[in-house]
Every structure is written in structure tokens, then in C-alpha cells.
Design a protein around this motif. Structure first.
Motif, PDB file in Angstrom:
ATOM      1  N   ASP A   1       5.043  62.542 -59.769  1.00  0.00           N
ATOM      2  CA  ASP A   1       3.993  63.236 -59.429  1.00  0.00           C
ATOM      3  C   ASP A   1       3.013  62.421 -58.597  1.00  0.00           C
ATOM      4  OD1 ASP A   1       1.752  65.077 -59.046  1.00  0.00           O
ATOM      5  OD2 ASP A   1       1.042  64.665 -61.250  1.00  0.00           O
ATOM      6  N   LEU A   2       3.625  62.181 -57.076  1.00  0.00           N
ATOM      7  CA  LEU A   2       2.970  61.087 -56.543  1.00  0.00           C
ATOM      8  C   LEU A   2       2.286  61.849 -55.242  1.00  0.00           C
ATOM      9  CD1 LEU A   2       5.858  58.707 -56.062  1.00  0.00           C
ATOM     10  CD2 LEU A   2       3.869  58.733 -57.642  1.00  0.00           C
ATOM     11  N   ASP A   3       1.092  61.246 -54.673  1.00  0.00           N
ATOM     12  CA  ASP A   3       0.428  61.957 -53.499  1.00  0.00           C
ATOM     13  C   ASP A   3       1.049  61.774 -52.281  1.00  0.00           C
ATOM     14  OD1 ASP A   3      -1.092  62.382 -51.500  1.00  0.00           O
ATOM     15  OD2 ASP A   3      -2.755  61.059 -51.941  1.00  0.00           O
ATOM     16  N   MET A   4       1.825  62.882 -51.874  1.00  0.00           N
ATOM     17  CA  MET A   4       2.690  62.875 -50.612  1.00  0.00           C
ATOM     18  C   MET A   4       2.106  62.667 -49.332  1.00  0.00           C
ATOM     19  SD  MET A   4       5.420  63.200 -52.176  1.00  0.00           S
ATOM     20  CE  MET A   4       6.505  63.089 -50.948  1.00  0.00           C
ATOM     21  N   ASP A   5       0.674  62.620 -49.490  1.00  0.00           N
ATOM     22  CA  ASP A   5       0.040  62.338 -48.298  1.00  0.00           C
ATOM     23  C   ASP A   5      -0.127  60.893 -47.806  1.00  0.00           C
ATOM     24  OD1 ASP A   5      -0.172  64.941 -47.349  1.00  0.00           O
ATOM     25  OD2 ASP A   5      -1.953  65.350 -48.726  1.00  0.00           O
ATOM     26  N   LYS A   6       0.162  60.150 -49.058  1.00  0.00           N
ATOM     27  CA  LYS A   6      -0.396  58.677 -48.933  1.00  0.00           C
ATOM     28  C   LYS A   6       0.733  57.904 -48.157  1.00  0.00           C
ATOM     29  CE  LYS A   6      -0.906  54.469 -51.803  1.00  0.00           C
ATOM     30  NZ  LYS A   6      -0.813  54.039 -53.287  1.00  0.00           N
TER      31      LYS A   6
ATOM     32  N   LEU B   1       5.909  50.188 -47.579  1.00  0.00           N
ATOM     33  CA  LEU B   1       6.151  50.164 -49.105  1.00  0.00           C
ATOM     34  C   LEU B   1       4.698  50.329 -49.714  1.00  0.00           C
ATOM     35  CD1 LEU B   1       7.920  46.819 -49.671  1.00  0.00           C
ATOM     36  CD2 LEU B   1       8.821  49.058 -49.443  1.00  0.00           C
ATOM     37  N   ASN B   2       3.625  50.367 -48.956  1.00  0.00           N
ATOM     38  CA  ASN B   2       2.409  50.960 -49.566  1.00  0.00           C
ATOM     39  C   ASN B   2       2.244  52.238 -49.533  1.00  0.00           C
ATOM     40  OD1 ASN B   2       1.514  48.044 -49.713  1.00  0.00           O
ATOM     41  ND2 ASN B   2       1.024  47.944 -47.571  1.00  0.00           N
TER      42      ASN B   2
END
Length: 505
Positions: free
Chosen positions: A500-505, A400-401
Motif C-alpha cells: 500500500d504505497l503512494d504511487m505519486d511519490k 530509489l527515493n
């Protein structure tokens, strides 16, 4: 000639780009883009795998057979002989289990009959829920029950009754079209990606046997209750609380849940859910004052507390010699098989191998696959609309993080099978169904779909708009490709479109 070549080259390049684009996105329109994330990712191997646990070291001593509505309880004397020595030194008895709640909580509780009836190898059953106890023949039974016992199990019978058969036959006679049976199998907290990861055998079987994935299926709220209410009533959380008042004794019995419509029109209905402590309509609620469906299996699931419980990943996996998941799968199969040929609507909701930990569904992959194999073998897939679905993705754990977790908790699995006769009789609806599998859909659309099936069944049912989503549609109607979360009744908090999310997170 040159222009023609340029044209075809352009079309070829465009088709490649489109194919890549479609592969890269679950949904890709001007109103909604949802990335098609790979099921497996770099940190998946960091999760501790879950393995099936054995609920018993030997085959259950007792079992039930149903032949032409004659129900017989049997004892495997060979198992007793092998595990416990001379079977003549042991005896078994059974007792009837009944629903027995309190004044304040009528939907919670059970009671055994006043005595345990002894039998040797088999006994005919006239009741539907029984506990079996086996003990040494020398045990004291003066109080009606053995003081000690070395085996216990609880069995639930699903049999046709004359009144229900008569009701369903009247519906068949009065309907202008063939009534459509519906079987809904729910595995709690399984995202579409986690289904691919942890239940590959089940997924392979259903996709190879006529099930279609609704890949843009988006939940509408956080946890089970609001998503279940959206599915079965078309209401959101606030509307469900205001209208149904689930903390009052009669609240849920007076709630506009879709299975009441099916039941009142003549369908044979069923509802079952394992892990009674967190049951959807009982956790922090009053439950049902009177059984909401023709077959209501909560007393059976409540009574499993009497048996030895073995915990896996914080969930009550084993109930005596069988897992709760196995018991639910058997209920689903028995109901679908025994009601075959009669209009039926059944919901079977499983929590005990999926609710808490992202890897645990793998422990039941073989068993869930076997359910669908069995349903196919007895012809249920050829007769009924069958839905394999979840309410949301996993809501606990490190995932979830992550950005991936943000998507997974919002995009549950949804696979639906239509019988061949339905496709032949309703080609336009089938075409819409296939098209809609590729667009953004929500839980409210599923509510509209369950209503639409009543109309397609030739009843006089009048479809009601979803209170929470007036624009939502049945998946058998044409849903616009250019659809936003707002159109589907999905709030910004739970929307997975255009992020628009950081896909590497």
C-alpha cells in the motif's frame, strides 16, 4: 432468451474488467498483487541521457580468426598504412598471458610471457590469451619488449579442446535423453522496466524471437552476491557465508555451485564477468583458488587493466580499442557457437554499462541486440535454453527515493527462450513454463530450474531442494497461482506483493 442475453453481457463485461485488471497488474491473486507500472513516467526526461562512446578512432589493428580449430592472429596492414604511415616502418609482436595470482589471492592477477614474439602480417596461435603490441621498427627490444608502442590490444580465444570434446561426447552417449545446453547472459542492475526503457531494440528482438518474460520475477536480497548465490546454489546470504566461506582460499571451490554439477556430469562449462574489481566472487572475497569452470575468463578480464581505460558514468567502459561489454558479448557468442552440438553451460555477466547509472544500458542496446541476432543466425537459439536476466534493479540514484524505485530495484528483468525441439519433446513442461511466466517467481526458482534441466537431459542427477526455500520449484513444474512471497523464499523486506504505497511519490 432474456436470461441468455444477460448471461453473455455479464460474461462480456467480466472479460473486459479482467483484461483491464490483468493489464493493470503484473500479478493479481489473493496472495500477491504487483502493479504493472508504465515504463516511462513524468520525471524520466529529467535524467541526463547516456550516449555510446567510441573506444578508438580507427578499427583495431589486430584480430583473430578460428578455422577448424586453427587460430590465427592477423594484422590489418591497411589500417596501419592509413593511420600511421608506411607499414614497413612498424612491426608488431605478441606475448602469452597466464593466470598469476598471489598466495593469498590466487584468483587475482596475470603475467606476460618473458618475451614478445615479432610477426609481420599473421601468426598461428597455440595459446588462448595474448597481448599484441605494435611499435616503430627502430624501438629498442633488447629486454624482449618494445620500450614504446603505439598500439596494444588483448585477445581471448575460445576453441574446442580434444579432452573437453571427449568429455561432452561421453555425456551424449550415456544420457538417456538429449542433453540440454544452457547459455546465461546477465546484465547487472537492470530492472524489467529499465530494460523496456533503455534497451528497446534488444527487448523487441528477443520477444519477437521466442523469449518469454517472467514478469513476476522478484529478487531475494539486496546486492549481487546473495542473489547470485541464490541463483547458482539455492542458498541465502547467511547460508552462503557459513557453507562456502568465500573469504577462505578453498571456500568457493568447495561450494555447491550448480556449474560444478554440470561440469562433473560432462558439460563444457564457462564463466566470465567484466569489471574485475567488483567481480561477484572476488569483491571482498578470495575468489577461486583453481578455475571453477572449463573456460574461466578472469585472467583475460584482469589483464585488460594493462590497456588504456576510458571511464563512462564511473564504470571502466573502454579497455583499449574495444569496450569491456563488447568483449563479453564476443566471448558469449564464441563460446555458444564453438560448443554448438556439445552439451555446454555458460554464464556471461556484464557490469560495465549498467551497474552505476540508470540510463547507461542504452549505450549497448544495439550491441546486445546484435548478440542475439548472431546467436539466432548460427542456430544457438534452436539448440539451447537461453536466459537473459539481471540480478536486481539499479541500486543508485534518485529513483530509489520514489515508490517506482522501490519496485524497480526488486523486480529485475528475466527473459527465457526454449528451443523448438524442447517444446515438442516436453509439452507438459513447456505448458508449465508459459503459465509460470505470469506468476510470482524468485531467484530460488531459477536454481531449481537449472537442476531440473539436468534431469530433463537424461542424467542421473538428483534434484536437491533449495536450502533457503524448500517450497521453491522449477519453472518447468506447476507453480501455484496463489503464491505468496513467503512461498517463494522472498522476505518481507524485498517482497513487492500487496504493498500500500503512494504511487505519486
Amino acid at each position: 432468451m432474456y436470461n441468455i442475453v444477460i448471461f453473455y453481457v455479464t460474461v462480456f463485461i467480466f472479460s473486459i474488467c479482467t483484461a483491464v485488471n490483468d493489464y493493470s497488474y503484473l500479478i493479481n491473486t489473493t496472495q500477491c498483487t504487483i502493479p504493472n507500472l508504465p515504463a516511462f513516467y513524468h520525471s524520466w526526461n529529467n535524467y541526463t541521457p547516456s550516449y555510446p562512446i567510441s573506444c578508438s578512432s580507427f578499427e583495431p589493428v589486430s584480430y583473430i580468426t578460428v578455422e577448424r580449430d586453427v587460430v590465427t592472429l592477423h594484422i590489418r596492414t591497411e589500417v596501419i598504412q592509413k593511420q600511421f604511415g608506411n607499414s614497413d616502418d612498424n612491426t608488431c609482436c605478441y606475448s602469452v598471458i597466464s593466470r598469476h595470482g598471489s598466495v593469498d589471492y590466487p584468483d587475482v592477477g596475470y603475467v606476460f610471457s618473458s618475451y614478445c614474439r615479432s610477426f609481420k602480417n599473421s601468426a598461428r596461435l597455440y595459446d588462448d590469451t595474448v597481448v599484441v603490441l605494435c611499435h616503430n621498427s627502430t624501438e629498442d627490444t633488447t629486454n624482449g619488449y618494445p620500450s614504446n608502442f603505439w598500439y596494444s590490444n588483448i585477445h581471448q580465444v575460445v576453441r574446442r579442446t580434444p579432452n573437453l570434446v571427449r568429455k561432452a561426447e561421453l555425456l551424449k552417449e550415456s544420457s538417456r535423453k538429449k542433453p540440454i545446453s544452457v547459455l546465461i547472459v546477465v546484465i547487472d542492475a537492470v530492472s524489467r522496466l529499465n530494460f523496456i526503457r533503455t534497451m528497446p531494440k534488444t527487448r523487441d528482438f528477443v520477444t519477437q524471437n521466442g523469449f518469454h518474460e517472467f514478469r513476476g520475477y522478484n529478487k531475494i536480497d539486496d546486492n549481487t552476491f546473495p542473489n547470485a548465490m541464490a541463483f547458482f546454489s539455492g542458498m541465502n546470504q547467511n547460508q552462503s557465508v557459513d557453507i562456502c566461506q568465500p573469504w577462505t582460499l578453498d571456500g568457493l571451490n568447495n561450494c555447491p555451485l550448480i556449474w560444478y554439477d554440470y561440469r562433473d556430469l560432462g558439460y563444457i562449462t564457462a564463466y566470465a564477468e567484466d569489471w574485475s574489481d567488483i567481480a561477484t566472487f572476488n569483491y571482498l572475497k578470495k575468489g577461486f583458488k583453481v578455475p571453477p569452470t572449463d573456460y574461466y575468463f578472469k585472467p583475460y578480464m584482469d589483464s585488460l587493466r594493462f590497456l588504456r581505460t576510458e571511464i563512462q558514468d564511473g564504470m571502466p567502459f573502454c579497455a583499449g580499442p574495444e569496450s569491456q561489454g563488447d568483449r563479453m558479448l564476443n566471448l558469449a557468442f564464441d563460446f555458444a557457437k564453438n560448443m554448438k552440438g556439445l552439451p555446454s553451460f555458460g554464464v556471461f555477466w556484464m557490469n560495465t554499462f549498467s551497474h552505476n547509472v540508470i540510463t547507461t544500458p542504452k549505450t549497448m542496446d544495439d550491441k546486445v541486440k546484435q548478440l542475439f541476432q548472431r546467436l539466432k543466425s548460427v542456430g544457438v537459439l534452436d539448440e539451447s535454453v537461453v536466459i537473459l536476466i539481471s540480478d536486481h534493479g539499479i541500486r543508485f540514484g534518485e529513483i530509489l527515493n520514489t515508490t517506482r524505485g522501490y519496485y524497480e530495484v526488486r523486480l529485475p528483468m528475466n527473459y527465457i527462450s526454449l528451443p523448438h525441439w524442447f517444446k515438442e519433446r516436453y509439452p507438459d513442461e513447456t505448458r508449465n513454463f508459459l503459465d509460470n511466466a505470469k506468476v510470482l517467481t524468485s531467484t530460488y526458482d531459477m536454481y531449481m530450474t537449472l537442476q531440473d534441466l539436468l534431469v530433463l537431459s537424461g542424467t542421473d542427477y538428483k534434484v536437491k531442494s533449495s536450502r533457503a526455500c524448500p517450497k521453491c520449484k522449477s519453472i518447468f513444474a506447476k507453480i501455484p497461482n496463489e503464491r505468496s512471497c513467503s512461498d517463494a523464499g522472498i522476505s518481507n523486506k524485498w517482497c513487492t506483493c500487496n504493498l500500500d504505497l503512494d504511487m505519486d511519490k
